[in-house]
Design an enzyme around this catalytic site. Sequence first.
Site, PDB file in Angstrom:
ATOM      1  N   LYS A  23       0.832  -1.207   0.000  1.00 25.91           N
ATOM      2  CA  LYS A  23       0.000   0.000   0.000  1.00 25.91           C
ATOM      3  C   LYS A  23       0.866   1.257   0.000  1.00 25.91           C
ATOM      4  O   LYS A  23       0.643   2.172  -0.782  1.00 25.91           O
ATOM      5  CB  LYS A  23      -0.927  -0.040   1.223  1.00 25.91           C
ATOM      6  CG  LYS A  23      -1.890   1.129   1.303  1.00 25.91           C
ATOM      7  CD  LYS A  23      -3.197   0.755   1.974  1.00 25.91           C
ATOM      8  CE  LYS A  23      -3.047   0.585   3.466  1.00 25.91           C
ATOM      9  NZ  LYS A  23      -2.931   1.886   4.159  1.00 25.91           N
ATOM     10  N   SER A  24       1.879   1.294   0.860  1.00 26.22           N
ATOM     11  CA  SER A  24       2.725   2.498   0.940  1.00 26.22           C
ATOM     12  C   SER A  24       3.430   2.751  -0.393  1.00 26.22           C
ATOM     13  O   SER A  24       3.514   3.885  -0.865  1.00 26.22           O
ATOM     14  CB  SER A  24       3.797   2.307   2.018  1.00 26.22           C
ATOM     15  OG  SER A  24       3.202   2.213   3.279  1.00 26.22           O
ATOM     16  N   ARG A  28       2.882   5.900  -3.377  1.00 20.87           N
ATOM     17  CA  ARG A  28       4.016   6.724  -3.830  1.00 20.87           C
ATOM     18  C   ARG A  28       4.251   6.552  -5.328  1.00 20.87           C
ATOM     19  O   ARG A  28       4.617   7.504  -6.019  1.00 20.87           O
ATOM     20  CB  ARG A  28       5.250   6.372  -2.999  1.00 20.87           C
ATOM     21  CG  ARG A  28       5.137   6.920  -1.558  1.00 20.87           C
ATOM     22  CD  ARG A  28       6.016   6.167  -0.611  1.00 20.87           C
ATOM     23  NE  ARG A  28       6.052   6.729   0.734  1.00 20.87           N
ATOM     24  CZ  ARG A  28       5.197   6.451   1.716  1.00 20.87           C
ATOM     25  NH1 ARG A  28       4.176   5.624   1.489  1.00 20.87           N
ATOM     26  NH2 ARG A  28       5.337   6.993   2.908  1.00 20.87           N
ATOM     27  N   ARG A 124      -8.793  11.874  12.693  1.00 19.63           N
ATOM     28  CA  ARG A 124      -7.336  11.683  12.850  1.00 19.63           C
ATOM     29  C   ARG A 124      -6.596  13.025  12.864  1.00 19.63           C
ATOM     30  O   ARG A 124      -6.954  13.962  12.138  1.00 19.63           O
ATOM     31  CB  ARG A 124      -6.811  10.747  11.745  1.00 19.63           C
ATOM     32  CG  ARG A 124      -7.460   9.381  11.866  1.00 19.63           C
ATOM     33  CD  ARG A 124      -6.929   8.396  10.884  1.00 19.63           C
ATOM     34  NE  ARG A 124      -5.539   8.060  11.149  1.00 19.63           N
ATOM     35  CZ  ARG A 124      -4.819   7.257  10.397  1.00 19.63           C
ATOM     36  NH1 ARG A 124      -5.354   6.725   9.309  1.00 19.63           N
ATOM     37  NH2 ARG A 124      -3.582   6.989  10.689  1.00 19.63           N
ATOM     38  N   ASP A 323       1.959  -1.241  11.883  1.00 20.17           N
ATOM     39  CA  ASP A 323       0.608  -1.651  11.484  1.00 20.17           C
ATOM     40  C   ASP A 323       0.295  -3.096  11.880  1.00 20.17           C
ATOM     41  O   ASP A 323      -0.817  -3.572  11.633  1.00 20.17           O
ATOM     42  CB  ASP A 323       0.441  -1.500   9.964  1.00 20.17           C
ATOM     43  CG  ASP A 323       0.451  -0.033   9.545  1.00 20.17           C
ATOM     44  OD1 ASP A 323       0.171   0.836  10.388  1.00 20.17           O
ATOM     45  OD2 ASP A 323       0.750   0.234   8.366  1.00 20.17           O
ATOM     46  N   LYS A 350      -4.446   5.656  14.782  1.00 15.76           N
ATOM     47  CA  LYS A 350      -4.538   4.995  13.476  1.00 15.76           C
ATOM     48  C   LYS A 350      -6.000   5.046  12.997  1.00 15.76           C
ATOM     49  O   LYS A 350      -6.771   5.865  13.469  1.00 15.76           O
ATOM     50  CB  LYS A 350      -4.000   3.560  13.565  1.00 15.76           C
ATOM     51  CG  LYS A 350      -2.506   3.508  13.880  1.00 15.76           C
ATOM     52  CD  LYS A 350      -1.685   4.052  12.723  1.00 15.76           C
ATOM     53  CE  LYS A 350      -0.208   4.057  13.015  1.00 15.76           C
ATOM     54  NZ  LYS A 350       0.568   4.779  12.003  1.00 15.76           N
TER      55      LYS A 350
HETATM   56  C1  S3P Z   1       2.624   4.781   6.274  1.00 20.09           C
HETATM   57  C2  S3P Z   1       3.166   5.132   7.469  1.00 20.09           C
HETATM   58  C3  S3P Z   1       2.668   4.664   8.765  1.00 20.09           C
HETATM   59  C4  S3P Z   1       1.716   3.477   8.630  1.00 20.09           C
HETATM   60  C5  S3P Z   1       0.735   3.678   7.504  1.00 20.09           C
HETATM   61  C6  S3P Z   1       1.470   3.851   6.184  1.00 20.09           C
HETATM   62  C7  S3P Z   1       3.202   5.316   5.026  1.00 20.09           C
HETATM   63  O1  S3P Z   1       1.960   5.721   9.389  1.00 20.09           O
HETATM   64  O2  S3P Z   1       1.016   3.275   9.828  1.00 20.09           O
HETATM   65  O3  S3P Z   1      -0.136   2.584   7.389  1.00 20.09           O
HETATM   66  O4  S3P Z   1       2.885   4.798   3.932  1.00 20.09           O
HETATM   67  O5  S3P Z   1       4.002   6.269   5.111  1.00 20.09           O
HETATM   68  P1  S3P Z   1       2.699   6.805  10.339  1.00 20.09           P
HETATM   69  O6  S3P Z   1       3.578   7.624   9.505  1.00 20.09           O
HETATM   70  O7  S3P Z   1       1.558   7.603  10.925  1.00 20.09           O
HETATM   71  O8  S3P Z   1       3.395   5.970  11.379  1.00 20.09           O
END
Ligand code: S3P
Length: 445
Positions: A23-24, A28, A124, A323, A350
């Site tokens: 996902k991350s 990007r 959030r 996560d 979260k």
């Molecule tokens: C993420 C960073 C994390 C993670 C999120 C995805 C990212 O959050 O919990 O699911 O893609 O940069 P935080 O930056 O709030 O820790």
Amino acid sequence: MSELISRKTTTALKGRPRIPGDKSISHRALMFGALSIGETMISGLLEGEDVLCTAQAMRQLGAKIEKGTDGLWRTWGVGIGNLQTPDAPLDMGNSGTSTRLLIGLVGGHPIKATFIGDASLSKRPMRRVITPLEMMGATFEATDGDKLPLAVQGPEDTLSIEYRLPVASAQVKSAILLAGLNARGTTTVIEEKPTRDHTEKMLSAFGIDVQIETLEDGASAISVTGQQDLQPGAIDVPADPSSAAFPAVAAVLHDGSEITLANIAISDRRNGLYLTLQEMGADIEFTNKRTQAGEEVADIIVRGNGPLKSIDVDPARVPSMIDEFPILAMAASCAEGTTKMTGLAELRVKESDRLLMVAEGLKACGVNLEMGEDWLTIHGTGKPPKGGATIQTALDHRIAMSFLILGSVTDEPISIDDGAPIATSFPNFVKLVNELGCDIGNHNV
Ligand code: S3P
């Protein structure tokens, strides 16, 4: 609301499931492709709702993004400095990563955008990105000071800053670096605890000069010089270790199981859960290690070999498994002895208050535990808890999937009030784990 129920299965899990894209990295890939002039081709993109929100927002900011009949995604961007003012609010759904990163991107451009989201996202905190972006010249109108709906106006001339992160967060780090892409001069983010570094790695892959320096106190200083052009290219997104965590724990909890999770992004910024499970006695093997799209990947073989032992989870490891605490808590509830998890303050902000949702759900399933402001202690018996509860998931995909996995080993079934949020990150979760041998279905079936 779509209730789901998970019933115990005693057979060993077997298979080689195809875990969806990270996902991350998917967020990007779309963002950076949509910032480069020319065509970027993306394979393996996660087609979860969160990522689709990013795609839609980048279109509203001027990029062209399409999925081809060949299954590949392609982006054609407008270039740094050329984002357009969207003519409607950017709807971020449930996605904190889309929101925080895009607030950074918009906040570094002389445009205005309004961000909206679902009930979970609207609770959030955004102060963590507002503060550094105000220093760069952006102005904000936010609900209750730091919540969505939130409007951001970027300045004509974005200032570069040096900023030490007050909280370990890849999202905040990335938001500042993205704003810095359109700033005059060099923007530096200092992080004391290493968080996921996909932004740094992928910006480099798009031809941006990203400098990383270790400071005397051990912190990292990540710098990007603004107003460079991103070069389009091709990205092959590896599979998501955070999604793979659910079938991995399911296999660990079913004796005799053996599953292979192929092509998983497994750098030391993301592998904390797997190392922790190994320390608890799980049989987890990393094979075929290689590099893909600048990311370390491996095939992970997970076997079920009897009850886990309890552990004190090293708080230094928290960012590399941020996560994964909900699913780790499920494993801990079946382990022999007392598992202690500390340094968990971030879990409270979260998609839900994950510390609370995990603690309440596990208690309802008969688990003996204690919870503090930023810690959780779980007393396991070496056997799964009794189960037999309906879990509130509070629009949180990872709470939903975690309790469905626990329900595959508890004597009494576990239900969740709403399975819909699973589609934000892992649309084929139920089918995939059922093919391995789980038994998850609609409540009335
Ligand atoms: C993420 C960073 C994390 C993670 C999120 C995805 C990212 O959050 O919990 O699911 O893609 O940069 P935080 O930056 O709030 O820790």
